[in-house]
Design an enzyme around this catalytic site. Structure first.
Site, short mmCIF file in Angstrom:
data_model
loop_
_atom_site.label_atom_id
_atom_site.label_comp_id
_atom_site.label_asym_id
_atom_site.label_seq_id
_atom_site.Cartn_x
_atom_site.Cartn_y
_atom_site.Cartn_z
N ARG A 98 0.88 -1.18 0.00
CA ARG A 98 0.00 0.00 0.00
C ARG A 98 0.90 1.22 0.00
NH1 ARG A 98 -5.35 1.21 3.53
NH2 ARG A 98 -6.06 -0.27 1.97
N HIS A 125 -7.26 0.50 -6.53
CA HIS A 125 -7.49 -0.38 -5.37
C HIS A 125 -8.14 -1.68 -5.86
CE1 HIS A 125 -7.69 -1.57 -1.34
NE2 HIS A 125 -8.62 -0.78 -0.85
N GLN A 128 -9.91 -4.35 -3.46
CA GLN A 128 -11.23 -3.91 -2.98
C GLN A 128 -12.31 -4.28 -3.99
OE1 GLN A 128 -12.17 -2.25 -0.05
NE2 GLN A 128 -14.19 -2.78 -0.83
N ASP A 221 -17.41 6.64 -1.86
CA ASP A 221 -16.16 6.56 -1.08
C ASP A 221 -15.87 7.96 -0.55
OD1 ASP A 221 -13.76 5.73 0.03
OD2 ASP A 221 -12.66 5.72 -1.86
N CYS A 258 -16.43 1.17 0.37
CA CYS A 258 -15.26 0.33 0.67
C CYS A 258 -14.85 0.43 2.13
CB CYS A 258 -14.10 0.72 -0.24
SG CYS A 258 -13.62 2.45 -0.05
N ARG A 286 -13.36 -9.08 1.55
CA ARG A 286 -11.95 -8.81 1.27
C ARG A 286 -11.11 -10.07 1.54
NH1 ARG A 286 -9.94 -3.69 1.26
NH2 ARG A 286 -8.11 -4.77 0.46
N1 CP Z 1 -11.25 -0.62 2.23
C1 CP Z 1 -9.99 -0.65 2.68
O1 CP Z 1 -9.02 -0.84 1.93
O2 CP Z 1 -9.89 -0.44 4.01
P1 CP Z 1 -8.56 -0.24 4.85
O3 CP Z 1 -8.00 1.12 4.48
O4 CP Z 1 -9.01 -0.29 6.28
O5 CP Z 1 -7.59 -1.33 4.50
N1 NVA Z 2 -10.11 6.32 -1.43
C1 NVA Z 2 -9.77 5.90 -0.11
C2 NVA Z 2 -9.92 4.44 0.02
C3 NVA Z 2 -9.58 3.86 1.37
C4 NVA Z 2 -9.73 2.37 1.44
C5 NVA Z 2 -8.34 6.32 0.21
O1 NVA Z 2 -7.47 6.13 -0.64
O2 NVA Z 2 -8.09 6.86 1.28
#
Ligand code: CP
Ligand code: NVA
Length: 300
Positions: A98, A125, A128, A221, A258, A286
């Site tokens: 990430r 992502h 997700q 989101d 998400c 997930r």
């Molecule tokens: N939806 C998602 O990726 O959540 P987290 O940021 O908690 O991993």
């Molecule tokens: N769009 C959001 C998704 C989190 C899972 C972010 O990147 O913060």
């Protein structure tokens, strides 16, 4: 195989991953240990609840071992990702990451000798959306002929969502404020996929009503993603998933997010807590979808 986004997959691949995921879900603790003797690293440049826990459990329950590296616990920023990729490839069978910048993932993938999986970047992502497709399949039993309305910011989740919808033939409506549309390369990729399979569609609009009317699936989101600067909230208010928005969609529509959600901003309590909401099923999925993905990469 590196999984930086969903466009590397064909429709058949997606169906296979979802089929594996569904099987693992039915048989959570006693399915085959297809990751026996395999080790992984998961890197977090930014926070996570769902991705962290679901990947850890997905690997553990499949017989593998996962090492978590949080920001501050490895030589991020000091050591080039080229060297990190080369070194990790000598230890583990896969790198899950990430990152703030998608270019970091591309650099990891370029120099890694083992698969690199995107656990969220500023651009995409994919993991997700695999869980979301599994959720849609469970709730609706099909993809074709469904209308999905995404409201809000055309962000990383939205970019992968338009690819996912194109791959399975969903009619996807993206309603954003002007200037916050999804990534233009993702739009082109989605349109190419739609042309390839001859079904599904992608409509971009600034009018939330156009997206919401008679929709089967509502998705939103956060308006400000991790690592982004504050935005003008007034621009996004017309795109809030609230009771009025829900009323425009079909009675049996499902509401997706998400998570993490900022309740009262992009989604109201009465909608996220409504009977239409499937947000916790998405979160659970997930785990199952990542098992499906790992099976596809390592044991197909
Ligand atoms: N939806 C998602 O990726 O959540 P987290 O940021 O908690 O991993
Ligand atoms: N769009 C959001 C998704 C989190 C899972 C972010 O990147 O913060």
């Amino acid at each position: 195989m590196h999984v930086l986004d969903l466009d590397i997959f064909s429709r058949d691949d997606i169906y296979k991953i979802l089929e594996y995921s569904g099987k693992f879900k039915k048989n959570r603790y006693s399915h085959e240990k297809f990751l026996k003797d395999k080790s992984f690293v998961i890197i977090f440049e930014k926070p996570s609840t769902r991705t962290r826990i679901s990947f850890d459990l997905a690997v553990y329950e499949s017989g593998g071992h996962l090492i978590t590296l949080n920001k501050g616990e490895f030589h991020l920023g000091k050591e080039d990702y080229k060297d990190t990729a080369k070194v990790l490839s000598r230890y583990v069978d896969g790198i899950i990451a990430r990152v703030f910048s998608h270019t970091s993932l591309e650099r990891l993938a370029k120099y890694s000798d083992v698969p690199v999986i995107n656990a969220l970047s500023d651009l995409a992502h994919p993991c997700q959306i695999l869980a979301d497709l599994l959720t849609i399949k469970e709730k609706k039993g099909k993809f074709k002929g469904l209308k999905l309305a995404y409201l809000g910011d055309g962000n990383n989740v939205c970019n992968s969502l338009i690819l996912g919808c194109a791959l399975v033939g969903i009619d996807c409506y993206i309603a954003t404020p002007r200037g916050y549309e999804p990534n233009s390369k993702h739009i082109l990729k989605a349109l190419n996929i739609i042309e390839k399979y001859g079904d599904g569609s992608l409509t971009l609009t600034n009018n939330p009503k156009e997206a919401l009317e008679e929709a089967d699936i509502l998705y939103t989101d956060v308006w400000v993603s991790m690592g982004e600067k504050e935005k003008d909230e007034n621009l996004f208010k017309p795109y809030q998933l609230n009771k009025e928005a829900l009323e425009l969609a079909k009675d049996d529509c499902i509401v997706m997010h998400c998570l993490p959600a900022i309740r009262g901003k992009e989604i109201t309590d009465d909608v996220i807590d409504s009977e239409n909401s499937v947000v916790y099923q998405q979160a659970e999925n997930r785990l199952h979808a990542q098992k499906g993905l790992l099976k596809f990469i390592y044991d197909d």
